[in-house]
Design a protein around this motif. Structure first.
Motif, PDB file in Angstrom:
ATOM      1  N   ARG A  56       0.407  -1.261   0.004  1.00  0.00           N
ATOM      2  CA  ARG A  56       0.304  -0.129   0.054  1.00  0.00           C
ATOM      3  C   ARG A  56       0.827   0.820   0.104  1.00  0.00           C
ATOM      4  O   ARG A  56       1.530   1.356   0.867  1.00  0.00           O
ATOM      5  CB  ARG A  56      -1.076  -0.072   0.761  1.00  0.00           C
ATOM      6  CG  ARG A  56      -1.822  -0.992   1.571  1.00  0.00           C
ATOM      7  CD  ARG A  56      -2.414  -1.265   2.338  1.00  0.00           C
ATOM      8  NE  ARG A  56      -3.715  -2.494   2.747  1.00  0.00           N
ATOM      9  CZ  ARG A  56      -3.555  -3.627   2.485  1.00  0.00           C
ATOM     10  NH1 ARG A  56      -2.273  -3.972   3.250  1.00  0.00           N
ATOM     11  NH2 ARG A  56      -4.467  -4.475   2.241  1.00  0.00           N
ATOM     12  N   ARG A  88      -7.913  -1.022  -0.033  1.00  0.00           N
ATOM     13  CA  ARG A  88      -7.105   0.088   0.388  1.00  0.00           C
ATOM     14  C   ARG A  88      -5.810   0.615   0.114  1.00  0.00           C
ATOM     15  O   ARG A  88      -4.818   0.744   0.833  1.00  0.00           O
ATOM     16  CB  ARG A  88      -6.636  -0.484   2.261  1.00  0.00           C
ATOM     17  CG  ARG A  88      -8.248  -0.640   2.648  1.00  0.00           C
ATOM     18  CD  ARG A  88      -8.982   0.526   2.661  1.00  0.00           C
ATOM     19  NE  ARG A  88     -10.337   0.749   3.216  1.00  0.00           N
ATOM     20  CZ  ARG A  88     -11.942  -0.193   3.768  1.00  0.00           C
ATOM     21  NH1 ARG A  88     -11.653  -0.541   1.923  1.00  0.00           N
ATOM     22  NH2 ARG A  88     -12.401  -0.255   4.556  1.00  0.00           N
ATOM     23  N   LYS A  89      -5.601   0.488  -1.189  1.00  0.00           N
ATOM     24  CA  LYS A  89      -3.907   0.074  -2.119  1.00  0.00           C
ATOM     25  C   LYS A  89      -3.381   2.310  -1.400  1.00  0.00           C
ATOM     26  O   LYS A  89      -2.319   1.769  -1.486  1.00  0.00           O
ATOM     27  CB  LYS A  89      -3.796   0.215  -2.949  1.00  0.00           C
ATOM     28  CG  LYS A  89      -4.338  -0.950  -3.250  1.00  0.00           C
ATOM     29  CD  LYS A  89      -3.560  -1.876  -3.547  1.00  0.00           C
ATOM     30  CE  LYS A  89      -3.378  -3.740  -3.801  1.00  0.00           C
ATOM     31  NZ  LYS A  89      -1.954  -4.537  -3.732  1.00  0.00           N
TER      32      LYS A  89
END
Length: 823
Positions: A56, A88-89
């Protein structure tokens, strides 16, 4: 795979490191450029590796981040991998208020704005946990310090928190734009010598209004997490700079902080820098290298930045030239500062103003205050510029600056005439730390329109706010600042007659508040004198440059010289005494009683310096003037007689001195009364002469009466009381009563050290006297250190050829001879 890649711009490095630390502390793994990219590697490939090896991306959101070019691909790559946000990168963390646009606007971010260290840490980890698992809650206690983190790297301070020592007089400019390259160059050059004993200082130079001070200020704020101490010094006036260096003794809580001797404080401060680490010292607006060379620390692991219009810094500093803003930076600044989003209009205004930062700031402020767009401002600017150019090119700044300010002046003239009058007065004062009390305490010395505004608290605040709105002054606490370029433009637009009037008013303003009715040895007035000194020097210099011969100027110069003399700053004091004397001789005449005062003060200074031959004719001339102008029995004549008698006694001519002392005492008792402080002085001096003649029995009651008057009128801890104690102790020593003399000497030393400082010449006298008594008592083991300390003081303060220095030197040599002979 790493858990996170931290994406940030250089301006937010402190925040990025703090976030990275908290995440690693919580046992996450990550990649951050500041810690993981190494010299010799390919930056683009490293960024590619970080983006692909991290699960991420944490984007550190701020206006700097949004305006940067290289951060866009970093967050865009994460967004492309996860456009819906399911995985949720991309995790934005907002650290400064900013306006999100486009695709970023749709992503929920972690908001740290306004939170303190502890709350921000808890909130960051809580939100990260929520984003990754939707199950993990806030931990009950702070996670323990991870054992895997190297102890060699200290935990970064919470971004936004100040170093333990933060002496920076300006707030951060929220509209600072661009300058990324010179800020990076400055940081790189300073950091290159981080492990060396001395890091070469950096000199930022360029023409007035180019933004040198703002660059140094932005650097201090951006990198405050890297320093334990950041100090900002106004270096425009050498005398003021010396005072600011000395003041740091209080900031560092040094043992010498209560010393009244300025040079002793400066030495202590420079020793502190020489042994300390992680400090940043900024000398702002240096005129010449020689003015700051004595104050640049030798040794220590710190950094020095100088700002100056001069490019000549080789040998003392590595110069970095500041040019005007890049056009894109100018456009971005104008759009942000004015609130107008017209890029083409901003481009045209920037071109007209030559991309000069100070002119851009004034233009944006004018637009905001007058509700104008770029095209309307440009039309007004073009018309005004043509009119000004007909008057000729300004001498020290671009004509675009004169045009931009002329527009503001005309607008102020229509809105508030008092604001113009206030700005005119500020133009003759020092640019920084102008006390508002100069105006509020001035009364009828102000121009009528300004006097009326000052008398009405609401109208006064509105006047100050108006000048601030047009970016002509900056308000902080109980003082204001006015950029020296604004001051120059303001002075240059004044007609010659108006210039002279305002210059005279400015002298009167400072004269009205500069301590003048107190004894210059009264250390309670010294802080006010030090605070007002730069403004006194400024107004008297402007008056002199314009050829104004004002009695008020002479009075102010005399008072500043008295203060400087009390600080043992003899060279600066002598210059002001001579200037004051020259003015009064020309304006009042050579036989005026004010000229006698100037002569007495200059002669007293020369006597302090040991130049008795030069002092005597000045004392005699002052006496002749007062006797002719005031009469034989005037109190001022008594002062002249006392001064001349003191010099004759110093020369050894006791026979000629005694009748002068007796006549001075007779006049004083007749005109002032028997218990006046000046009577104590006369008694003390006559007693000293009688003692020198060996008439000890006649001298003692005079000494005791002088001491009694001094304690009663001045208080028991006044330096003049110390003088009386010394003299009485000396007489008792001459009579052989050593036990009675010793406590008087010790009390005198204690008073002077507290009131004047550890390294004042009067303290050296006390040490010498006490050492002589102890030597007479046979206590040779404690005597030598006293003589050596006294000699060190007088050598440094008075020089090797001064009579006091030679006396102490002889006493020390005599002692050493006795010790050697005894062995």
């Amino acid at each position: 795979m790493k858990d996170f890649f931290i994406s940030y711009t250089r301006a937010d490095k402190a925040w990025a490191e703090w976030i990275a630390w908290q995440l690693e502390k919580a046992d996450y793994s990550l990649i951050i450029q500041a810690w993981d990219f190494h010299a010799g590697s390919n930056f683009v490939l490293e960024m590619q590796r970080a983006a692909t090896e991290a699960r991420r991306t944490v984007a550190v959101l701020s206006p700097h981040f949004l305006n940067a070019i290289y951060t866009q691909p970093e967050w865009a790559a994460a967004f492309a991998d996860d456009p819906t946000g399911t995985d949720r990168k991309l995790l934005p963390v907002c650290i400064e208020k900013c306006e999100l646009k486009g695709m970023l606007k749709a992503i929920v971010y972690i908001d740290l704005v306004g939170k303190n260290n502890s709350d921000a840490c808890d909130f960051l980890l809580h939100e990260i946990d929520k984003a990754l698992t939707d199950a993990r809650g806030k931990p009950a206690t702070e996670p323990a310090f991870p054992a895997t983190i190297s102890a060699s790297r200290p935990e970064p301070r919470f971004p936004g928190s100040l170093p333990p020592v933060w002496k920076v007089p300006f707030l951060r400019n929220p509209n600072f734009t661009g300058r990324e390259q010179i800020l990076a160059d400055l940081h790189t050059t300073l950091a290159a010598g981080k492990n060396a004993a001395v890091t070469q200082p950096q000199a930022i130079h360029g023409l007035g209004g180019i933004g040198k001070t703002q660059i140094a200020l932005e650097y201090a704020h951006r990198h405050k997490n890297e320093y334990a101490c950041i100090c900002w010094l106004n270096a425009e006036e050498p005398q003021v700079l010396a005072g600011e260096i000395a003041e740091l003794a209080h900031w560092f809580d040094l043992p010498e902080k209560d010393t009244r001797e300025q040079d002793a404080k400066i030495d202590a401060v420079l020793r502190w820098f020489g042994s300390a680490q992680s400090w940043l010292l900024i000398f702002d607006n240096v005129e010449k290298a020689d003015a700051v060379r004595p104050f640049v620390p030798q040794g220590g692991a710190g950094h020095v930045i100088l700002t100056s219009r001069s490019p000549n810094w080789r040998g003392l500093a590595q110069p970095l030239s500041v040019e005007v803003l890049d056009r894109d930076e100018s456009v971005a600044f104008l759009r942000q500062r004015s609130g107008c989003d017209d890029e083409k209009g901003a481009h045209e205004v920037a071109e007209a103003l030559g991309d000069l930062p100070l002119a851009l700031e004034q233009a944006a402020a004018y637009m905001e205050a007058s509700a104008l767009d770029f095209s309307a401002y440009l039309k007004l600017f073009t018309g005004q510029r043509k009119r000004l150019l007909k008057k000729g090119q300004p001498p020290d700044y671009p004509e675009t600056v004169a045009t931009a300010w002329e527009m503001a002046f005309l607008q102020l003239k229509n809105e508030n005439k008092a604001a113009i009058e206030l700005l005119n007065l500020c133009a003759f004062l020092a640019p920084q730390d102008i006390p508002l009390e100069l105006f509020t305490a001035a009364g009828d010395k102000l121009p009528a329109s300004l006097q009326k505004k000052v008398a009405d608290p609401l109208a006064w605040q509105e006047t100050l706010a108006l000048l601030r709105r047009y970016a002509l002054i900056d308000l902080q606490d109980n003082h204001l600042n006015c950029h020296r370029l604004v001051q120059a433009v303001t002075r240059d637009r004044l007609p010659e007659k108006k210039y002279a009037t305002i210059a005279e008013k400015a002298v009167e303003l400072v004269n009205a508040v500069f301590p003048s009715d107190t004894d210059p040895l009264d250390y309670r007035s010294w802080p006010d004198c030090e605070r007002l000194l730069p403004h006194g020097l400024s107004v008297t210099d402007h008056a002199a440059r314009h050829g104004l011969q004002l009695t008020e100027t002479a009075t102010l110069q005399n008072q500043m010289a008295l203060f400087l003399q009390s600080q043992a700053r003899y060279a600066a004091a002598e210059l002001l005494y001579r200037r004051a004397l020259k003015i009064d001789e020309k304006v009042r005449g050579f036989e005026h009683e004010a000229v006698a005062i100037r002569l007495n003060n200059l002669a007293n200074l020369l006597q302090d310096k040991g130049d008795l031959i030069a002092a005597e004719p000045l004392y005699r001339r002052a006496l002749a003037i007062d006797e002719n102008a005031l009469g034989q029995d005037h109190p001022d004549v008594a002062i002249d007689l006392n001064n001349l008698a003191g010099l004759l006694r110093a020369k050894g001519d006791l026979t000629a001195a005694e009748p002068l002392y007796r006549r001075a005492l007779e006049i004083g008792e007749k005109t002032l009364g028997p218990d006046h402080p000046k009577i104590a002085l006369r008694l003390n001096n006559l007693a000293g002469l009688l003692r020198a003649k060996g008439e000890l029995t006649a001298a003692e009651p005079l000494y005791r009466r002088a001491l009694e008057i001094g304690e009663k009128t001045l208080g028991p801890d006044h330096p003049k009381v110390a003088l009386r104690l010394n003299n009485l102790a000396g007489l008792l020593q001459d009579k052989g009563d050593l036990n009675a003399a010793e406590p008087l000497y010790r009390r005198a030393l204690e008073i002077d050290e507290k009131a004047l400082g550890q390294d004042h010449p009067d303290v050296a006298i006390d040490l010498n006297n006490l050492a002589g008594l102890l030597q007479d008592k046979g206590d040779l083991t404690t005597v030598e250190p006293l003589y050596r300390r006294a000699l060190e003081i007088v050598n440094e303060k008075l020089g090797a050829d001064h009579p006091s220095t030679q006396t102490v030197q002889r006493n020390l040599q005599s002692l050493l001879g006795k010790i050697k002979g005894g062995k």
